[in-house]
Enzyme design. Structure first.
Site, PDB file in Angstrom:
ATOM      1  N   CYS A   2     -39.638 -54.133  32.847  1.00 13.35           N
ATOM      2  CA  CYS A   2     -39.282 -54.103  33.629  1.00 13.35           C
ATOM      3  C   CYS A   2     -38.103 -54.619  32.319  1.00 13.35           C
ATOM      4  O   CYS A   2     -37.832 -55.388  31.010  1.00 13.35           O
ATOM      5  CB  CYS A   2     -39.358 -55.259  34.321  1.00 13.35           C
ATOM      6  SG  CYS A   2     -41.065 -55.334  35.439  1.00 13.35           S
ATOM      7  N   TRP A  74     -39.904 -52.655  36.967  1.00 13.91           N
ATOM      8  CA  TRP A  74     -40.557 -50.775  37.489  1.00 13.91           C
ATOM      9  C   TRP A  74     -41.972 -50.975  36.988  1.00 13.91           C
ATOM     10  O   TRP A  74     -42.907 -51.514  36.998  1.00 13.91           O
ATOM     11  CB  TRP A  74     -40.825 -50.422  35.924  1.00 13.91           C
ATOM     12  CG  TRP A  74     -40.888 -49.001  35.589  1.00 13.91           C
ATOM     13  CD1 TRP A  74     -40.319 -47.331  35.767  1.00 13.91           C
ATOM     14  CD2 TRP A  74     -42.438 -48.380  35.130  1.00 13.91           C
ATOM     15  NE1 TRP A  74     -41.051 -46.441  35.259  1.00 13.91           N
ATOM     16  CE2 TRP A  74     -42.322 -47.373  35.123  1.00 13.91           C
ATOM     17  CE3 TRP A  74     -43.164 -48.992  34.323  1.00 13.91           C
ATOM     18  CZ2 TRP A  74     -43.557 -46.410  34.373  1.00 13.91           C
ATOM     19  CZ3 TRP A  74     -45.249 -48.347  34.231  1.00 13.91           C
ATOM     20  CH2 TRP A  74     -44.517 -46.919  34.332  1.00 13.91           C
ATOM     21  N   ASN A 100     -42.461 -59.396  32.875  1.00 14.08           N
ATOM     22  CA  ASN A 100     -42.247 -58.056  32.338  1.00 14.08           C
ATOM     23  C   ASN A 100     -43.732 -57.925  31.881  1.00 14.08           C
ATOM     24  O   ASN A 100     -43.615 -58.938  30.571  1.00 14.08           O
ATOM     25  CB  ASN A 100     -41.068 -58.033  31.214  1.00 14.08           C
ATOM     26  CG  ASN A 100     -41.257 -56.528  30.376  1.00 14.08           C
ATOM     27  OD1 ASN A 100     -41.963 -55.780  30.903  1.00 14.08           O
ATOM     28  ND2 ASN A 100     -40.508 -56.949  29.421  1.00 14.08           N
ATOM     29  N   GLY A 101     -43.904 -56.931  32.220  1.00 17.50           N
ATOM     30  CA  GLY A 101     -45.821 -57.003  31.087  1.00 17.50           C
ATOM     31  C   GLY A 101     -47.017 -56.908  32.277  1.00 17.50           C
ATOM     32  O   GLY A 101     -46.759 -56.462  33.321  1.00 17.50           O
ATOM     33  N   GLU A 482     -39.337 -30.573  22.353  1.00 13.77           N
ATOM     34  CA  GLU A 482     -38.969 -31.771  21.695  1.00 13.77           C
ATOM     35  C   GLU A 482     -37.664 -31.083  23.218  1.00 13.77           C
ATOM     36  O   GLU A 482     -37.178 -31.315  24.358  1.00 13.77           O
ATOM     37  CB  GLU A 482     -38.057 -32.298  20.255  1.00 13.77           C
ATOM     38  CG  GLU A 482     -37.499 -33.480  20.516  1.00 13.77           C
ATOM     39  CD  GLU A 482     -37.119 -34.451  21.848  1.00 13.77           C
ATOM     40  OE1 GLU A 482     -38.407 -34.780  22.144  1.00 13.77           O
ATOM     41  OE2 GLU A 482     -35.955 -35.488  22.279  1.00 13.77           O
ATOM     42  N   LYS A 486     -37.262 -32.832  27.093  1.00 10.02           N
ATOM     43  CA  LYS A 486     -36.172 -32.775  27.305  1.00 10.02           C
ATOM     44  C   LYS A 486     -35.598 -32.467  28.694  1.00 10.02           C
ATOM     45  O   LYS A 486     -35.301 -33.118  29.246  1.00 10.02           O
ATOM     46  CB  LYS A 486     -34.727 -32.249  26.180  1.00 10.02           C
ATOM     47  CG  LYS A 486     -34.761 -33.443  24.901  1.00 10.02           C
ATOM     48  CD  LYS A 486     -34.188 -34.959  24.928  1.00 10.02           C
ATOM     49  CE  LYS A 486     -35.149 -35.918  25.173  1.00 10.02           C
ATOM     50  NZ  LYS A 486     -35.950 -35.964  24.227  1.00 10.02           N
ATOM     51  N   GLU A 489     -37.964 -34.534  31.430  1.00 10.00           N
ATOM     52  CA  GLU A 489     -37.180 -35.107  31.654  1.00 10.00           C
ATOM     53  C   GLU A 489     -36.161 -35.815  32.637  1.00 10.00           C
ATOM     54  O   GLU A 489     -36.259 -36.603  33.461  1.00 10.00           O
ATOM     55  CB  GLU A 489     -37.593 -36.799  30.685  1.00 10.00           C
ATOM     56  CG  GLU A 489     -36.741 -35.721  29.608  1.00 10.00           C
ATOM     57  CD  GLU A 489     -36.953 -37.382  28.481  1.00 10.00           C
ATOM     58  OE1 GLU A 489     -37.952 -38.617  28.874  1.00 10.00           O
ATOM     59  OE2 GLU A 489     -37.030 -37.374  27.094  1.00 10.00           O
ATOM     60  N   HIS A 505     -51.924 -15.850  22.331  1.00  8.51           N
ATOM     61  CA  HIS A 505     -53.328 -16.628  23.007  1.00  8.51           C
ATOM     62  C   HIS A 505     -52.756 -17.092  24.428  1.00  8.51           C
ATOM     63  O   HIS A 505     -54.045 -17.806  24.520  1.00  8.51           O
ATOM     64  CB  HIS A 505     -53.457 -17.232  22.241  1.00  8.51           C
ATOM     65  CG  HIS A 505     -53.842 -16.780  20.328  1.00  8.51           C
ATOM     66  ND1 HIS A 505     -54.234 -15.920  20.434  1.00  8.51           N
ATOM     67  CD2 HIS A 505     -53.002 -17.048  19.738  1.00  8.51           C
ATOM     68  CE1 HIS A 505     -53.778 -15.480  19.052  1.00  8.51           C
ATOM     69  NE2 HIS A 505     -53.324 -16.207  18.987  1.00  8.51           N
ATOM     70  N   LYS A 605     -37.239 -46.603  29.778  1.00 11.19           N
ATOM     71  CA  LYS A 605     -36.683 -47.244  28.063  1.00 11.19           C
ATOM     72  C   LYS A 605     -37.931 -46.852  27.728  1.00 11.19           C
ATOM     73  O   LYS A 605     -37.774 -46.272  26.533  1.00 11.19           O
ATOM     74  CB  LYS A 605     -35.494 -47.258  27.796  1.00 11.19           C
ATOM     75  CG  LYS A 605     -34.653 -46.879  26.645  1.00 11.19           C
ATOM     76  CD  LYS A 605     -34.257 -45.638  26.259  1.00 11.19           C
ATOM     77  CE  LYS A 605     -33.864 -45.691  25.321  1.00 11.19           C
ATOM     78  NZ  LYS A 605     -33.847 -44.176  24.425  1.00 11.19           N
TER      79      LYS A 605
HETATM   80  O1  M6R Z   1     -38.900 -46.413  21.856  1.00 13.94           O
HETATM   81  P1  M6R Z   1     -39.644 -45.572  21.059  1.00 13.94           P
HETATM   82  O2  M6R Z   1     -39.688 -44.159  20.317  1.00 13.94           O
HETATM   83  O3  M6R Z   1     -40.884 -46.205  20.721  1.00 13.94           O
HETATM   84  O4  M6R Z   1     -40.757 -44.291  23.078  1.00 13.94           O
HETATM   85  C1  M6R Z   1     -40.778 -43.483  22.506  1.00 13.94           C
HETATM   86  C2  M6R Z   1     -41.513 -42.796  23.638  1.00 13.94           C
HETATM   87  O5  M6R Z   1     -41.232 -43.513  25.516  1.00 13.94           O
HETATM   88  C3  M6R Z   1     -40.032 -42.509  24.306  1.00 13.94           C
HETATM   89  O6  M6R Z   1     -39.559 -41.211  23.091  1.00 13.94           O
HETATM   90  C4  M6R Z   1     -39.604 -41.077  24.947  1.00 13.94           C
HETATM   91  O7  M6R Z   1     -41.065 -40.210  25.332  1.00 13.94           O
HETATM   92  C5  M6R Z   1     -38.327 -40.765  25.602  1.00 13.94           C
HETATM   93  N1  M6R Z   1     -38.146 -41.232  27.135  1.00 13.94           N
HETATM   94  C6  M6R Z   1     -37.919 -39.225  25.534  1.00 13.94           C
HETATM   95  O8  M6R Z   1     -37.132 -38.935  25.719  1.00 13.94           O
END
Ligand code: M6R
Length: 610
Positions: A2, A74, A100-101, A482, A486, A489, A505, A605
């Site tokens: 959060c 969140w 937060n936690g 990756e 992208k 998400e 396979h 994030k």
């Molecule tokens: O802040 P971090 O790089 O440790 O975060 C790791 C992942 O949570 C982060 O890369 C996540 O997969 C992203 N939303 C990808 O775009």
């Protein structure tokens, strides 16, 4: 996961809390709330939805007050409801708390408190903290009660607390969740991150685990959980507040994709010397140690883990150091074998990802040396590592990581040059070639961004397709992963990343004339011809081929429906260029589908919970 912001000031603060929360929404956006101390008690308003939606119903900006807290949620414990939104209060409505936690022993504490007559209004773990502080309130001060309460709590927390009987005080505390203090002119702040308060102050104090801060408008003190006063250093932050604004782009994600040439140039700046790489003093690892390393283990999550996979190619092929790449969440629970000759590298944009932090702690416990590759100065991961290399991407606000990823790749490449030189695995001529190669990347990347029209065309044609495959080999296999991440998400379309040769396979069964298949196939001496074969296999089954290839490639474009060209570069560096079209493709598809690109559903994030 959060966001928290709190202000104690000599002026009205509602706008500061509102703006702070607007910058923190990337951390959570299912509900939001604010509270202020008024003459007779605490005013609280909260609701379900994003900040602007809730504000249009209950007008946070109309709440007067000079001391207050804001929170965007969140959810972890308790559904997304108004009762579960923060702030939470005690039975007397004199104490309010944002958190937060995760409080791990909250059910035991709740049971005890209920036996003592406390009445709970929510299903959250946070509300326990408000009642616990109330229960700990003797004749002393609010900070004493908070300390007593925190000594009973197990788990992670960043907290903001107000007490209406001491209306000039704002309390903050942290354990394993980020919280910083901002020191202003006749006002002081607590916040989950720096950008949320950067418009008001650039003087920042980082709280450590199990510290509490007591702020008034013109003073602050930091205590440990025994009540001892701690001396803290004030850090001056040199990011500008504007850097965290959208700067004319429709979304942060698009802005951050376009910032990559500059972010990479900044990450390289002053680190490339004549024929060598030199990091700043935070790097902290001696040449002697670096010459002796027997093995590297990279721990990370999500996109940062993909960067680690590319790093493995660089470190093994060029510096000749055996390298394993582990999901931090798995590593921490599987008794890894490490010793002092193993260097553990934690890669993290935020520096706060709970699993990566825990993996790093485990590595330290087992005697390994640790190095953080991180974007956020002073974050938890950087503070517990033996050394740090900062990516200098600037604040990344979009939930989908873009410029953090490409700058992580640059840092891993620089580290590879340094190690290759120290360990004599490459000649000076080869090292000079690597340096020349990476110096060109910012300009070359700009030319990839200039191909946006072709990428937009693909997005317009295929955004309604429910599935897609991303295939690559070698250093471009992690780029396939990756690209698929992208797309998933930000657009919520199912996508799979695979090594191109593995397709036969299993995944080949998925291919028909409605399946877009994105091939990441820059020319290389290793697998280019094999990938060409894989393309034929997909084509024979009617798949729609979108390819990312090296400029001048005459073969693959003939077999593709769409081709994006990237400039010629070294094998390992091709990954930095080839990921950019995939970021743009995901972005455009998400926009066409009307998704909330910067705040995709269910995501946050920084994932600061397990
Ligand atoms: O802040 P971090 O790089 O440790 O975060 C790791 C992942 O949570 C982060 O890369 C996540 O997969 C992203 N939303 C990808 O775009």
């Amino acid at each position: 996961m959060c966001g928290i912001v709190g202000v104690v000031s000599d002026k009205d603060i509602n706008e500061k809390l509102y703006n702070g929360l607007a910058n923190l929404e990337y951390r959570g956006y299912d509900s939001v709330g604010m509270c202020f101390i008024n003459g007779s008690g605490i005013d609280i308003k909260k609701g379900v939805g994003k900040l602007h939606e809730v504000n249009s119903k209950i007008n946070f900006l109309g709440m007067p007050g000079k001391v207050g807290l804001g929170h965007c949620r969140w959810s972890t414990h308790g559904g997304v409801t108004e009762e579960n939104a923060h702030p939470h209060i005690d039975c007397t409505s004199r104490i309010s708390v944002v958190h937060n936690g995760i409080i791990e022993n909250y059910s035991e504490l709740k049971e005890e408190l209920e036996k003592k007559g406390h009445k709970f209004c929510s299903q959250t773990d946070t509300e326990v903290i408000a009642h616990l502080i109330e229960e700990s309130m003797k004749d002393g001060k609010i900070e004493d009660a908070v300390i007593t309460a925190l000594n009973k709590i197990e788990g992670s927390y960043a907290l903001g607390v107000l007490y209406s009987e001491e209306p000039d005080k704002l309390i903050g505390a942290r354990n394993e969740s980020p919280l910083i203090l901002g020191i202003g002119e006749n006002e002081n702040f607590i916040a989950s991150d720096v950008p949320s308060i950067l418009s008001y102050t650039n003087k920042i104090i980082y709280l450590e685990d199990k510290e509490i801060a007591v702020l008034t408008k013109d003073n602050f003190k930091v205590l440990d959980l025994n009540g001892n006063v701690k001396t803290k250093e004030i850090h001056l932050i040199n990011w500008s507040a504007e850097a965290a604004e959208k700067g004319g782009y429709e979304h942060f994600m698009l802005k951050e994709i376009h910032e990559q040439p500059v972010a990479i140039a900044n990450t390289l700046n002053e680190r490339l010397r004549k024929g060598e790489v030199k990091f700043e003093k935070e790097f902290g690892l001696s040449d002697d140690y670096l010459k002796k390393i027997k093995r590297i283990v990279i721990v990370a999550c999500g996109t940062s883990w993909h960067a680690g996979l590319v790093g493995k190619f660089m470190l093994e092929e060029l510096a000749k150091i055996p390298t394993d790449v582990e999901y931090a969440s798995e590593f921490r629970y599987r008794h890894p074998l490490l010793d002092k000759d193993t260097l553990v590298i934690a890669i993290s944009q935020s520096g706060e990802t709970a699993d990566t932090l825990a993996a790093l702690k485990e590595a330290k416990k087992l005697g390994a040396m640790t190095l953080a590759v991180c974007n956020v100065m002073g974050s938890s991961i950087t503070r517990i590592s033996d050394g740090v290399i900062y990516t200098r991407a600037g604040p990344e606000i979009g939930v989908a990581s873009t410029k953090a990823f490409t700058t992580q790749l640059c840092v891993l490449y620089l580290l590879t040059i340094l190690l290759s030189k120290l360990r004599n695995t490459l000649s000076q001529e080869q090292i000079n070639g690597m340096i020349t190669g990476i110096r060109k990347i910012p300009l070359q990347l700009q030319s990839v961004l200039d191909e946006d029209d072709e990428i937009l065309k693909c997005a317009e044609l295929y955004y309604k397709k429910p599935n897609s495959l991303y295939l690559g080999r070698g250093v471009n296999f992690p780029i396939a992963l990756e690209g698929a991440l992208k797309l998933k998400e930000v657009s919520y379309i199912h996508a799979e990343g695979y090594p191109a040769a593995e397709m036969k396979h299993g995944p080949i069964a998925l291919i028909d004339n409605s399946m877009p298949v994105v091939f990441i196939a820059p020319q290389d001496i290793y697998t280019y011809k094999k990938v060409l074969g894989n393309i034929e296999e997909v084509k024979a089954r009617g798949g729609i081929i979108i390819s990312v290839v090296t400029e001048g490639d005459a073969e693959i474009p003939k077999k593709s429906e769409h081709t994006i060209f990237i400039p010629k570069t070294m094998y390992t560096l091709s990954s930095i260029l080839s990921v950019v079209p995939l970021q743009l493709l995901a972005y455009h598809i998400a926009v066409k589908l009307g998704r909330d690109v910067d705040r995709p559903r269910n995501l946050a994030k920084s994932v600061v919970v397990e």
